[in-house]
Design a protein around this motif. Structure first.
Motif, PDB file in Angstrom:
ATOM      1  N   ARG A  48       0.856  -1.183   0.000  1.00 58.20           N
ATOM      2  CA  ARG A  48       0.000   0.000   0.000  1.00 58.20           C
ATOM      3  C   ARG A  48       0.891   1.232   0.000  1.00 58.20           C
ATOM      4  NH1 ARG A  48      -0.358   1.193   5.827  1.00 58.20           N
ATOM      5  NH2 ARG A  48      -0.055  -0.743   6.968  1.00 58.20           N
ATOM      6  N   ASP A  49       0.295   2.401  -0.110  1.00 50.80           N
ATOM      7  CA  ASP A  49       1.068   3.645  -0.144  1.00 50.80           C
ATOM      8  C   ASP A  49       1.618   3.918   1.259  1.00 50.80           C
ATOM      9  OD1 ASP A  49      -0.257   3.608  -2.569  1.00 50.80           O
ATOM     10  OD2 ASP A  49      -1.052   5.626  -2.397  1.00 50.80           O
ATOM     11  N   PHE A  50       2.927   3.821   1.483  1.00 46.93           N
ATOM     12  CA  PHE A  50       3.974   3.338   0.611  1.00 46.93           C
ATOM     13  C   PHE A  50       4.820   2.341   1.388  1.00 46.93           C
ATOM     14  CE2 PHE A  50       2.878   7.562  -0.967  1.00 46.93           C
ATOM     15  CZ  PHE A  50       2.648   7.285  -2.308  1.00 46.93           C
ATOM     16  N   LEU A  51       4.313   1.147   1.562  1.00 42.07           N
ATOM     17  CA  LEU A  51       5.093   0.125   2.260  1.00 42.07           C
ATOM     18  C   LEU A  51       4.659  -1.273   1.839  1.00 42.07           C
ATOM     19  CD1 LEU A  51       3.089  -1.155   4.646  1.00 42.07           C
ATOM     20  CD2 LEU A  51       3.625   0.991   5.772  1.00 42.07           C
ATOM     21  N   PHE A  52       5.555  -2.233   2.148  1.00 42.00           N
ATOM     22  CA  PHE A  52       5.260  -3.652   1.962  1.00 42.00           C
ATOM     23  C   PHE A  52       4.992  -4.292   3.315  1.00 42.00           C
ATOM     24  CE2 PHE A  52       8.292  -3.002  -1.643  1.00 42.00           C
ATOM     25  CZ  PHE A  52       7.456  -3.377  -2.683  1.00 42.00           C
ATOM     26  N   GLU A  53       3.957  -5.126   3.407  1.00 45.70           N
ATOM     27  CA  GLU A  53       3.814  -6.044   4.535  1.00 45.70           C
ATOM     28  C   GLU A  53       4.269  -7.396   4.020  1.00 45.70           C
ATOM     29  OE1 GLU A  53      -0.185  -6.076   5.990  1.00 45.70           O
ATOM     30  OE2 GLU A  53      -0.224  -3.897   6.136  1.00 45.70           O
ATOM     31  N   ALA A  54       5.349  -7.925   4.605  1.00 44.48           N
ATOM     32  CA  ALA A  54       5.939  -9.165   4.111  1.00 44.48           C
ATOM     33  C   ALA A  54       6.716  -9.814   5.235  1.00 44.48           C
ATOM     34  CB  ALA A  54       6.879  -8.862   2.935  1.00 44.48           C
ATOM     35  N   PRO A  55       6.959 -11.129   5.119  1.00 47.05           N
ATOM     36  CA  PRO A  55       7.806 -11.772   6.139  1.00 47.05           C
ATOM     37  C   PRO A  55       9.229 -11.232   6.062  1.00 47.05           C
ATOM     38  CG  PRO A  55       7.244 -13.322   4.385  1.00 47.05           C
ATOM     39  CD  PRO A  55       6.474 -12.068   4.113  1.00 47.05           C
ATOM     40  N   ASP A  56       9.945 -11.362   7.206  1.00 44.88           N
ATOM     41  CA  ASP A  56      11.341 -10.942   7.235  1.00 44.88           C
ATOM     42  C   ASP A  56      12.252 -12.024   6.654  1.00 44.88           C
ATOM     43  OD1 ASP A  56      10.811  -8.528   8.624  1.00 44.88           O
ATOM     44  OD2 ASP A  56      10.605  -9.688  10.480  1.00 44.88           O
ATOM     45  N   THR A  57      11.812 -13.297   6.840  1.00 49.33           N
ATOM     46  CA  THR A  57      12.671 -14.432   6.488  1.00 49.33           C
ATOM     47  C   THR A  57      11.842 -15.495   5.779  1.00 49.33           C
ATOM     48  OG1 THR A  57      13.987 -14.014   8.469  1.00 49.33           O
ATOM     49  CG2 THR A  57      14.235 -16.178   7.454  1.00 49.33           C
ATOM     50  N   VAL A  58      12.379 -16.050   4.706  1.00 50.47           N
ATOM     51  CA  VAL A  58      11.732 -17.162   4.001  1.00 50.47           C
ATOM     52  C   VAL A  58      12.796 -18.209   3.686  1.00 50.47           C
ATOM     53  CG1 VAL A  58       9.970 -15.651   3.001  1.00 50.47           C
ATOM     54  CG2 VAL A  58      12.053 -16.155   1.698  1.00 50.47           C
ATOM     55  N   PHE A  59      12.341 -19.369   3.202  1.00 49.24           N
ATOM     56  CA  PHE A  59      13.276 -20.426   2.829  1.00 49.24           C
ATOM     57  C   PHE A  59      13.755 -20.238   1.400  1.00 49.24           C
ATOM     58  CE2 PHE A  59      11.003 -22.744   6.270  1.00 49.24           C
ATOM     59  CZ  PHE A  59      12.118 -23.022   7.044  1.00 49.24           C
ATOM     60  N   SER A  60      14.880 -20.854   1.117  1.00 49.42           N
ATOM     61  CA  SER A  60      15.380 -20.867  -0.253  1.00 49.42           C
ATOM     62  C   SER A  60      14.558 -21.838  -1.096  1.00 49.42           C
ATOM     63  CB  SER A  60      16.865 -21.280  -0.256  1.00 49.42           C
ATOM     64  OG  SER A  60      17.007 -22.575   0.282  1.00 49.42           O
ATOM     65  N   GLY A  61      14.756 -21.781  -2.397  1.00 46.02           N
ATOM     66  CA  GLY A  61      14.052 -22.679  -3.313  1.00 46.02           C
ATOM     67  C   GLY A  61      12.965 -21.957  -4.072  1.00 46.02           C
ATOM     68  N   THR A  62      12.204 -22.738  -4.810  1.00 48.90           N
ATOM     69  CA  THR A  62      11.178 -22.167  -5.678  1.00 48.90           C
ATOM     70  C   THR A  62      10.074 -21.527  -4.847  1.00 48.90           C
ATOM     71  OG1 THR A  62      11.679 -23.778  -7.371  1.00 48.90           O
ATOM     72  CG2 THR A  62       9.555 -22.683  -7.519  1.00 48.90           C
ATOM     73  N   THR A  63       9.809 -20.286  -5.121  1.00 49.21           N
ATOM     74  CA  THR A  63       8.926 -19.483  -4.273  1.00 49.21           C
ATOM     75  C   THR A  63       7.947 -18.692  -5.129  1.00 49.21           C
ATOM     76  OG1 THR A  63      10.693 -19.256  -2.633  1.00 49.21           O
ATOM     77  CG2 THR A  63       8.883 -17.650  -2.520  1.00 49.21           C
ATOM     78  N   THR A  64       6.680 -18.793  -4.757  1.00 45.41           N
ATOM     79  CA  THR A  64       5.661 -17.975  -5.415  1.00 45.41           C
ATOM     80  C   THR A  64       5.348 -16.773  -4.545  1.00 45.41           C
ATOM     81  OG1 THR A  64       4.668 -19.854  -6.543  1.00 45.41           O
ATOM     82  CG2 THR A  64       3.277 -17.916  -6.238  1.00 45.41           C
ATOM     83  N   PHE A  65       5.568 -15.595  -5.092  1.00 45.72           N
ATOM     84  CA  PHE A  65       5.160 -14.372  -4.415  1.00 45.72           C
ATOM     85  C   PHE A  65       3.762 -14.015  -4.894  1.00 45.72           C
ATOM     86  CE2 PHE A  65       9.712 -14.189  -4.001  1.00 45.72           C
ATOM     87  CZ  PHE A  65       9.907 -13.631  -2.744  1.00 45.72           C
ATOM     88  N   MET A 148      11.731   5.952  -3.234  1.00 50.96           N
ATOM     89  CA  MET A 148      12.167   7.172  -2.558  1.00 50.96           C
ATOM     90  C   MET A 148      11.186   7.603  -1.479  1.00 50.96           C
ATOM     91  SD  MET A 148      14.983   7.598  -3.834  1.00 50.96           S
ATOM     92  CE  MET A 148      15.303   9.113  -2.930  1.00 50.96           C
ATOM     93  N   LYS A 149      10.011   6.922  -1.435  1.00 55.88           N
ATOM     94  CA  LYS A 149       9.023   7.227  -0.391  1.00 55.88           C
ATOM     95  C   LYS A 149       9.033   6.145   0.679  1.00 55.88           C
ATOM     96  CE  LYS A 149       6.141   9.958  -3.464  1.00 55.88           C
ATOM     97  NZ  LYS A 149       4.773  10.357  -3.853  1.00 55.88           N
ATOM     98  N   GLY A 150      10.125   5.390   0.711  1.00 53.67           N
ATOM     99  CA  GLY A 150      10.298   4.390   1.761  1.00 53.67           C
ATOM    100  C   GLY A 150       9.767   3.022   1.417  1.00 53.67           C
ATOM    101  N   MET A 151       9.388   2.808   0.158  1.00 54.38           N
ATOM    102  CA  MET A 151       8.786   1.525  -0.191  1.00 54.38           C
ATOM    103  C   MET A 151       9.871   0.507  -0.517  1.00 54.38           C
ATOM    104  SD  MET A 151       5.293   0.982  -2.211  1.00 54.38           S
ATOM    105  CE  MET A 151       4.496  -0.635  -2.110  1.00 54.38           C
ATOM    106  N   VAL A 152      10.593   0.120   0.540  1.00 55.18           N
ATOM    107  CA  VAL A 152      11.686  -0.848   0.443  1.00 55.18           C
ATOM    108  C   VAL A 152      11.599  -1.750   1.675  1.00 55.18           C
ATOM    109  CG1 VAL A 152      13.184   0.774  -0.782  1.00 55.18           C
ATOM    110  CG2 VAL A 152      13.319   0.614   1.693  1.00 55.18           C
ATOM    111  N   ARG A 153      12.001  -2.983   1.524  1.00 57.66           N
ATOM    112  CA  ARG A 153      11.962  -3.903   2.658  1.00 57.66           C
ATOM    113  C   ARG A 153      12.997  -5.007   2.460  1.00 57.66           C
ATOM    114  NH1 ARG A 153       8.282  -5.190   6.774  1.00 57.66           N
ATOM    115  NH2 ARG A 153       8.615  -7.303   7.526  1.00 57.66           N
ATOM    116  N   PRO A 154      13.807  -5.306   3.502  1.00 61.16           N
ATOM    117  CA  PRO A 154      14.780  -6.393   3.368  1.00 61.16           C
ATOM    118  C   PRO A 154      14.106  -7.751   3.514  1.00 61.16           C
ATOM    119  CG  PRO A 154      14.965  -5.386   5.540  1.00 61.16           C
ATOM    120  CD  PRO A 154      13.908  -4.612   4.800  1.00 61.16           C
ATOM    121  N   LEU A 155      14.692  -8.760   2.885  1.00 64.18           N
ATOM    122  CA  LEU A 155      14.192 -10.135   2.987  1.00 64.18           C
ATOM    123  C   LEU A 155      15.392 -11.060   3.100  1.00 64.18           C
ATOM    124  CD1 LEU A 155      11.710 -12.091   2.754  1.00 64.18           C
ATOM    125  CD2 LEU A 155      12.274 -12.251   0.312  1.00 64.18           C
ATOM    126  N   THR A 156      15.405 -11.856   4.165  1.00 63.04           N
ATOM    127  CA  THR A 156      16.491 -12.818   4.353  1.00 63.04           C
ATOM    128  C   THR A 156      16.034 -14.190   3.898  1.00 63.04           C
ATOM    129  OG1 THR A 156      17.327 -11.576   6.243  1.00 63.04           O
ATOM    130  CG2 THR A 156      18.032 -13.869   6.059  1.00 63.04           C
TER     131      THR A 156
END
Ligand code: CU
Length: 286
Positions: A48-65, A148-156
């Motif tokens: 949404r304006d302007f952020l992602f809600e997402a997990p911080d950590t996921v597993f490796s391998g084939t992944t559907t976003f 530039m409006k902060g819509m970035v999120r790290p994912l491990t």
């Protein structure tokens, strides 16, 4: 800041079919002599304006976003893999200092924006263990990219314990190049799974827009530049930008009609969006 090409891109994408687990209906014990039917890991992201809600950590391998856009603006997931121990802070600092896009931030795609806020798109790809970032580089009407409006999120991404699923089987293979979209067969009406590959040295994306009757891909591009009057088409899915050697799989519900295929990635040479270099196409789905 000078965000390189893919940072001004407008990406889009739609639903992916997963390999369904086989259901026997009976409480049967798994037979170790039969290979398990593995489904891709599923990761739900809300934007949404302007952020992602997402997990911080996921597993490796084939992944559907699965990307659900709560809007009101368009949002996609531009996934990048951060190499050489770099972090999202490193990337943001690098870009804020107006450096060119760094080689250690590899574009790996992700679902492009759902066409209308509240809708959903998907993209499936293989994640390797390591550090990633989710970015939205779609610009607001004021021209400022959402990154530039902060819509970035790290994912491990951590190493999965067991075997992971293969990429979903595709109905159609599409190859992106400078500056073209080639498919190995026509896309027909219905729910279609498309494997998208990039053979060029620079990143590309494919964005699908369902055109209104009588409207053309050029009409759609003109509308994107200057939105006035009723939209000549609707964004229905596709990939965000991804580099040579990466594959993304997208599933889209195609209705019969005309579709525009678009790449908005800025060119490695002159910075112009790839559709200006002819990376715009129109197909008829029957
Ligand atoms: Cu391109």
């Amino acid at each position: 800041m000078s965000v390189r090409p893919s940072l001004t891109s407008l990406g889009l994408l739609a639903g992916v079919i997963l390999l369904g687990a086989c259901s026997t209906g009976e409480a049967s014990r798994p037979d170790p002599s039969e290979p398990a039917i593995l489904a891709p890991q599923e990761v739900v992201v809300r934007a949404r304006d302007f952020l992602f809600e997402a997990p911080d950590t996921v597993f490796s391998g084939t992944t559907t976003f699965r990307l659900i856009n709560d809007g009101p603006e368009f949002h996609h997931i531009q996934l990048v893999r951060l190499e050489d121990g770099r972090t999202l802070d490193d990337l943001m600092r690098h870009l804020a200092e107006r450096n060119p896009w760094p080689a250690w931030a590899l574009e790996v795609g992700g679902p492009n924006t759902p066409g209308i806020p509240g809708e959903e798109t998907n993209g499936t790809l293989e994640l390797q263990p390591g550090s990633y970032a989710l970015l939205c580089v779609i610009p607001s009407p004021d021209g400022t990219p959402h990154i530039m409006k902060g819509m970035v999120r790290p994912l491990t991404v951590i190493t999965a314990a067991g075997p992971t699923a293969p990429l979903p089987r595709a109905d159609v293979v599409m190859v992106l190049d400078d500056y073209s979209f080639e498919t190995d067969r026509p896309i027909t009406a219905g729910r279609r799974t498309i494997r998208v590959e990039n053979t060029a040295a620079q990143p590309h994306e494919v964005v699908f827009a369902k055109l209104e009757p009588g409207k053309t891909a050029m009409d759609f591009l003109k509308f994107m530049e200057n939105p006035q009057g009723p939209p000549p088409g609707k964004l229905v899915g596709g990939t965000s930008g991804f580099a040579h050697g990466v594959a993304n799989v997208v599933t889209i519900d195609f209705e019969p009609g005309e579709y525009a295929l678009l790449c908005f990635i800025p060119d490695a040479g002159d910075g112009a969006p790839h559709f200006m270099h002819g990376m715009v196409d129109q197909i008829t789905v029957r």
